[in-house]
Design a protein around this motif. Structure first.
Motif, short mmCIF file in Angstrom:
data_model
loop_
_atom_site.label_atom_id
_atom_site.label_comp_id
_atom_site.label_asym_id
_atom_site.label_seq_id
_atom_site.Cartn_x
_atom_site.Cartn_y
_atom_site.Cartn_z
N THR A 190 -15.43 0.11 6.44
CA THR A 190 -14.33 0.91 6.98
C THR A 190 -13.39 1.34 5.85
OG1 THR A 190 -13.02 -1.08 7.45
CG2 THR A 190 -14.43 -0.23 9.22
N THR A 191 -12.61 2.36 6.11
CA THR A 191 -11.73 2.93 5.08
C THR A 191 -10.59 1.97 4.76
OG1 THR A 191 -12.21 5.11 6.01
CG2 THR A 191 -10.40 4.95 4.43
N PRO A 192 -10.44 1.55 3.49
CA PRO A 192 -9.35 0.63 3.14
C PRO A 192 -7.98 1.22 3.47
CG PRO A 192 -10.97 0.76 1.36
CD PRO A 192 -11.31 1.85 2.35
N LEU A 193 -7.03 0.33 3.70
CA LEU A 193 -5.68 0.73 4.11
C LEU A 193 -5.08 1.77 3.18
CD1 LEU A 193 -3.09 0.37 5.83
CD2 LEU A 193 -2.53 -1.60 4.37
N GLU A 194 -5.03 1.49 1.90
CA GLU A 194 -4.38 2.41 0.97
C GLU A 194 -5.08 3.75 0.94
OE1 GLU A 194 -3.65 2.83 -3.82
OE2 GLU A 194 -3.48 0.82 -2.95
N ASP A 195 -6.41 3.75 0.95
CA ASP A 195 -7.17 5.01 0.93
C ASP A 195 -6.88 5.83 2.18
OD1 ASP A 195 -8.25 4.10 -1.42
OD2 ASP A 195 -10.24 3.69 -0.62
N ALA A 196 -6.85 5.17 3.34
CA ALA A 196 -6.62 5.89 4.59
C ALA A 196 -5.22 6.50 4.61
CB ALA A 196 -6.79 4.95 5.78
N LEU A 197 -4.22 5.76 4.13
CA LEU A 197 -2.87 6.29 4.08
C LEU A 197 -2.78 7.48 3.13
CD1 LEU A 197 -0.71 3.02 3.97
CD2 LEU A 197 -0.96 4.59 5.90
N ARG A 198 -3.41 7.34 1.97
CA ARG A 198 -3.35 8.42 0.98
C ARG A 198 -4.01 9.69 1.53
NH1 ARG A 198 -2.19 7.65 -4.20
NH2 ARG A 198 -2.71 5.42 -4.09
N GLN A 199 -5.18 9.53 2.14
CA GLN A 199 -5.89 10.68 2.69
C GLN A 199 -5.10 11.34 3.81
OE1 GLN A 199 -9.70 9.03 3.85
NE2 GLN A 199 -10.17 8.37 1.76
N ALA A 200 -4.54 10.53 4.67
CA ALA A 200 -3.81 11.07 5.82
C ALA A 200 -2.53 11.79 5.39
CB ALA A 200 -3.50 9.96 6.81
N LEU A 201 -1.82 11.22 4.44
CA LEU A 201 -0.60 11.87 3.97
C LEU A 201 -0.93 13.18 3.27
CD1 LEU A 201 1.45 8.83 2.61
CD2 LEU A 201 2.07 10.31 4.52
N ALA A 202 -2.04 13.21 2.54
CA ALA A 202 -2.43 14.44 1.85
C ALA A 202 -2.81 15.52 2.84
CB ALA A 202 -3.60 14.14 0.91
N ALA A 203 -3.31 15.12 4.01
CA ALA A 203 -3.75 16.10 5.01
C ALA A 203 -2.61 16.62 5.87
CB ALA A 203 -4.82 15.47 5.91
N ALA A 207 0.84 -1.21 0.00
CA ALA A 207 0.00 0.00 0.00
C ALA A 207 0.87 1.25 0.00
CB ALA A 207 -0.93 -0.02 1.21
N ALA A 208 1.94 1.23 0.78
CA ALA A 208 2.86 2.36 0.80
C ALA A 208 3.49 2.58 -0.58
CB ALA A 208 3.95 2.14 1.85
N SER A 209 3.80 1.50 -1.27
CA SER A 209 4.36 1.61 -2.63
C SER A 209 3.40 2.35 -3.55
CB SER A 209 4.64 0.21 -3.19
OG SER A 209 5.61 -0.47 -2.44
N GLU A 210 2.11 2.02 -3.45
CA GLU A 210 1.12 2.67 -4.30
C GLU A 210 0.98 4.15 -3.95
OE1 GLU A 210 -0.56 1.45 -6.91
OE2 GLU A 210 0.62 -0.40 -6.70
N VAL A 211 0.95 4.43 -2.66
CA VAL A 211 0.75 5.81 -2.21
C VAL A 211 1.95 6.68 -2.54
CG1 VAL A 211 0.51 7.26 -0.15
CG2 VAL A 211 -0.88 5.19 -0.39
N LEU A 212 3.17 6.11 -2.38
CA LEU A 212 4.39 6.89 -2.57
C LEU A 212 4.87 6.88 -4.02
CD1 LEU A 212 6.36 5.67 0.58
CD2 LEU A 212 5.20 7.88 0.30
N GLY A 213 4.40 5.91 -4.78
CA GLY A 213 4.86 5.82 -6.16
C GLY A 213 6.28 5.32 -6.29
N ARG A 214 6.73 4.49 -5.33
CA ARG A 214 8.05 3.90 -5.39
C ARG A 214 8.01 2.56 -4.66
NH1 ARG A 214 12.97 5.23 -1.87
NH2 ARG A 214 13.10 3.03 -2.38
N PRO A 215 8.91 1.65 -4.99
CA PRO A 215 8.89 0.34 -4.31
C PRO A 215 9.20 0.47 -2.82
CG PRO A 215 10.19 0.25 -6.33
CD PRO A 215 9.92 1.70 -6.05
N VAL A 216 8.42 -0.23 -2.02
CA VAL A 216 8.64 -0.30 -0.58
C VAL A 216 8.54 -1.76 -0.15
CG1 VAL A 216 7.80 0.38 1.71
CG2 VAL A 216 7.68 2.01 -0.19
#
Length: 286
Positions: free
Chosen positions: A272-285, A209-218
């Motif tokens: 409930t909010t999926p993992l990737e969506d929650a990470l993306r929203q939180a990082l954007a905020a 999920a972090a890889s998708e949110v960050l756009g790099r391999p994790v």
């Protein structure tokens, strides 16, 4: 009915106030208990009554609870949090509060871990008080992983001592909505509920999920508790804090956060909010 939200300027508390307003509760029926009233100007501007309520200052409790019918006790962060919780419980009992809602931690009566011990002690104090109560044993907030994901933007790895355990996290907004339901309805009265995300994920899935949110391999790098403790100390944490943090991972590895039965989504009436969506929203905020 007057509803008091403690720690109302915290991450969760602010979201609970918003959830109450979204449910149609009049701002004049909401009391925001805060340690520093000046930091709640935005809540006051929305018509919410702001009062000083400091767990570590018992003299602030009785005035804050005057005329209050239901209380959300958001768990404190001070070293001696249990003492503060007990003072709030005693003050709520003396004030004739009709219901107390408490944000506890997962499986505190099944798995022995340092963080859980404080919550179990608070749950027992609530039971001994005789107050009508709802205990929400919140699983992890997905936002707890924001720092790890942010570091992964540079390092390409998430390091933890959780083995192949699963975590049924959800967003703070999800838990805030559940607290609002517990405060405003009778559906959860007298119940203790394990609440968490619909899907329990592994740390490999967190890395994906972090890889998708960050756009790099994790990648997830699994280490031992001892290795994690040493690494935290090398990063500047004192020995006690490092052991406490590593001990949380050890509890996760033993399954403390892995259970989920859909209770949270049933309470809030949506998935409930999926993992990737929650990470993306939180990082954007951030």
């Amino acid at each position: 009915m007057t509803l008091l939200v403690t720690a109302a300027t915290g991450h969760l508390g602010r979201l609970v106030v918003t959830a109450l307003l979204d449910r149609g509760i009049a701002a004049s029926d909401i009391v925001a208990g805060v340690r520093t009233p000046e930091k709640a100007a935005d809540l006051a501007a929305r018509g919410v009554r702001v009062v000083q309520l400091d767990y570590s200052r018992p003299q602030t409790l009785a005035p804050a609870l005057e005329g209050v019918h239901r209380v959300l006790l958001i768990s404190g962060t001070d070293a001696d949090r249990v003492a503060g919780h007990r003072d709030v419980i005693a003050a709520a009992t003396a004030a004739g509060v009709e219901r107390l809602v408490y944000t506890s931690a997962p499986r505190v009566d099944e798995i022995d871990y340092a963080l859980g011990a404080d919550h179990l002690a608070t749950e027992r104090a609530i039971a001994a008080s005789g107050l009508s109560a709802t205990i929400l044993r919140n699983n992890w907030y997905t936002e707890n992983y924001l720092d790890a994901v942010a570091r992964a933007a540079d390092t390409g790895e998430i390091v933890a001592a959780a083995g192949d355990a699963r975590v049924a996290s959800a967003s703070r907004r999800d838990y805030a909505e559940a607290a609002a339901v517990a405060l405003t309805t009778d559906d959860l009265a007298g119940r203790t509920l394990e609440v968490g995300g619909d899907a329990a994920w592994t740390y490999d899935e967190l890395a994906a999920a972090a890889s998708e949110v960050l756009g790099r391999p994790v990648a997830y790098t699994a280490v031992s508790v001892e290795q994690l403790t040493a690494g935290l100390q090398a990063a500047g944490l004192d020995a006690g804090t490092a052991a406490f943090v590593a001990g949380i991972d050890e509890a996760i590895a033993r399954g403390a956060l892995g259970q989920t039965d859909g209770s949270l989504s049933r309470i809030i009436g949506r998935p409930t909010t999926p993992l990737e969506d929650a990470l993306r929203q939180a990082l954007a905020a951030r």
